[in-house]
Design a protein around this motif. Structure first.
Motif, short mmCIF file in Angstrom:
data_model
loop_
_atom_site.label_atom_id
_atom_site.label_comp_id
_atom_site.label_asym_id
_atom_site.label_seq_id
_atom_site.Cartn_x
_atom_site.Cartn_y
_atom_site.Cartn_z
N LYS A 2 3.23 16.50 25.37
CA LYS A 2 4.27 16.48 24.08
C LYS A 2 4.40 14.49 24.01
CE LYS A 2 8.76 16.80 22.29
NZ LYS A 2 10.27 17.25 22.96
N ILE A 3 3.57 14.16 22.86
CA ILE A 3 3.47 12.73 22.80
C ILE A 3 4.91 11.96 21.73
CG2 ILE A 3 2.16 11.41 21.27
CD1 ILE A 3 0.20 13.37 21.46
N MET A 4 4.92 11.17 22.62
CA MET A 4 6.51 10.62 21.91
C MET A 4 6.42 8.87 21.79
SD MET A 4 8.40 13.09 23.27
CE MET A 4 10.14 11.84 23.02
N PRO A 5 7.53 8.78 21.10
CA PRO A 5 7.40 7.50 20.58
C PRO A 5 7.27 6.35 21.42
CG PRO A 5 9.22 8.81 19.13
CD PRO A 5 8.45 9.60 20.36
N GLY A 6 6.04 5.82 21.15
CA GLY A 6 5.60 4.70 21.73
C GLY A 6 5.16 5.17 23.03
N ASP A 7 4.57 6.03 22.91
CA ASP A 7 3.04 6.44 23.73
C ASP A 7 1.87 6.21 23.48
OD1 ASP A 7 4.67 8.50 25.86
OD2 ASP A 7 3.80 10.50 24.45
N ILE A 8 0.83 5.52 24.36
CA ILE A 8 -0.56 5.08 24.20
C ILE A 8 -1.30 6.51 24.52
CG2 ILE A 8 -2.43 3.18 24.47
CD1 ILE A 8 0.84 1.48 25.67
N LEU A 9 -1.84 5.96 22.95
CA LEU A 9 -3.25 6.92 22.93
C LEU A 9 -4.59 6.55 23.22
CD1 LEU A 9 -1.21 9.63 20.61
CD2 LEU A 9 -1.60 10.46 23.02
N ILE A 10 -5.43 7.07 23.44
CA ILE A 10 -6.80 6.57 22.96
C ILE A 10 -7.50 7.85 22.84
CG2 ILE A 10 -8.71 5.73 24.64
CD1 ILE A 10 -7.56 4.15 26.47
N VAL A 11 -7.90 7.26 21.48
CA VAL A 11 -8.68 8.87 20.37
C VAL A 11 -10.27 8.10 20.19
CG1 VAL A 11 -8.47 9.24 18.27
CG2 VAL A 11 -6.53 8.86 19.33
N ASP A 12 -11.24 8.78 20.60
CA ASP A 12 -12.38 8.96 20.41
C ASP A 12 -12.76 8.91 18.85
OD1 ASP A 12 -14.97 8.81 19.73
OD2 ASP A 12 -15.70 10.15 21.44
N THR A 13 -13.00 7.75 18.19
CA THR A 13 -13.11 7.98 16.67
C THR A 13 -14.40 8.54 16.17
OG1 THR A 13 -13.30 5.95 15.96
CG2 THR A 13 -10.73 6.72 15.89
N GLY A 14 -15.28 8.04 16.87
CA GLY A 14 -16.27 8.73 16.73
C GLY A 14 -16.82 10.61 16.48
N VAL A 15 -15.64 11.15 17.26
CA VAL A 15 -15.71 12.72 17.31
C VAL A 15 -15.03 13.09 15.71
CG1 VAL A 15 -14.22 14.87 18.28
CG2 VAL A 15 -15.43 12.63 19.38
N THR A 16 -15.61 13.87 15.27
CA THR A 16 -15.25 13.80 13.85
C THR A 16 -15.05 15.30 13.01
OG1 THR A 16 -17.48 12.82 12.31
CG2 THR A 16 -15.28 11.33 12.42
N THR A 17 -15.61 16.23 14.53
CA THR A 17 -15.87 17.60 13.89
C THR A 17 -15.34 18.73 15.55
OG1 THR A 17 -17.65 17.74 15.35
CG2 THR A 17 -18.19 17.29 13.17
N TYR A 18 -15.21 19.89 15.49
CA TYR A 18 -14.55 19.96 16.54
C TYR A 18 -14.96 20.14 17.86
CZ TYR A 18 -12.47 24.16 18.74
OH TYR A 18 -11.59 24.95 20.25
N GLN A 19 -15.08 19.79 18.68
CA GLN A 19 -15.17 20.17 19.84
C GLN A 19 -14.49 20.57 21.34
OE1 GLN A 19 -18.59 18.02 20.39
NE2 GLN A 19 -18.71 17.38 18.30
N GLY A 20 -14.30 21.81 20.88
CA GLY A 20 -13.60 22.81 21.84
C GLY A 20 -12.30 22.07 21.98
N ASP A 21 -11.28 23.19 22.27
CA ASP A 21 -9.85 23.07 22.53
C ASP A 21 -9.48 21.55 22.76
OD1 ASP A 21 -10.47 25.85 21.35
OD2 ASP A 21 -9.07 26.51 23.27
N GLY A 22 -8.74 21.46 22.07
CA GLY A 22 -7.89 19.88 22.37
C GLY A 22 -7.27 19.48 21.51
N ILE A 23 -6.99 18.22 21.94
CA ILE A 23 -6.12 17.21 20.70
C ILE A 23 -6.84 16.23 20.33
CG2 ILE A 23 -4.10 15.70 20.96
CD1 ILE A 23 -3.84 18.06 22.41
N TYR A 24 -6.40 16.00 19.26
CA TYR A 24 -7.33 15.79 18.04
C TYR A 24 -6.08 14.94 17.15
CZ TYR A 24 -11.85 19.23 19.09
OH TYR A 24 -12.55 18.55 20.05
N LEU A 25 -7.08 14.11 16.50
CA LEU A 25 -6.50 13.02 14.87
C LEU A 25 -7.13 14.02 13.85
CD1 LEU A 25 -4.35 10.59 14.22
CD2 LEU A 25 -6.59 9.99 14.01
N VAL A 26 -6.02 14.41 13.52
CA VAL A 26 -6.58 15.23 11.63
C VAL A 26 -5.16 14.67 10.73
CG1 VAL A 26 -6.93 17.12 13.87
CG2 VAL A 26 -4.67 17.34 12.25
#
Length: 78
Positions: A2-26
């Motif tokens: 669960k992601i809550m307000p104030g949590d810090i996420l590190i997102v690899d914005t170089g991934v723009t296609t599905y790369q296996g099950d996981g958490i994505y920015l969509v």
């Protein structure tokens, strides 16, 4: 996780296609969201940890803005 307000996420914005099950920015057409993408054999599903939102097949128009690799929470000590 669960992601809550104030949590810090590190997102690899170089991934723009599905790369296996996981958490994505969509973006499914209603702004950016952080969701679990899961291959269920018949289709790629967009899932939420909130049980009020049922998983649904990813629309063809869905955009992937990145894959989340790290979540961290900082708490202020007073």
């Amino acid at each position: 996780p669960k992601i809550m307000p104030g949590d810090i996420l590190i997102v690899d914005t170089g991934v723009t296609t599905y790369q296996g099950d996981g958490i994505y920015l969509v973006n499914c057409g209603h702004g950016q969201q952080v969701k679990l993408l899961q291959d269920r054999g018949s289709a790629l599903y967009v899932c939420s940890v909130n049980p009020e939102y049922a998983p649904f097949p990813a629309p063809a128009s869905m955009l992937i803005g990145g894959k989340v690799y790290v979540k961290n929470r900082f708490e202020r000590l007073e």
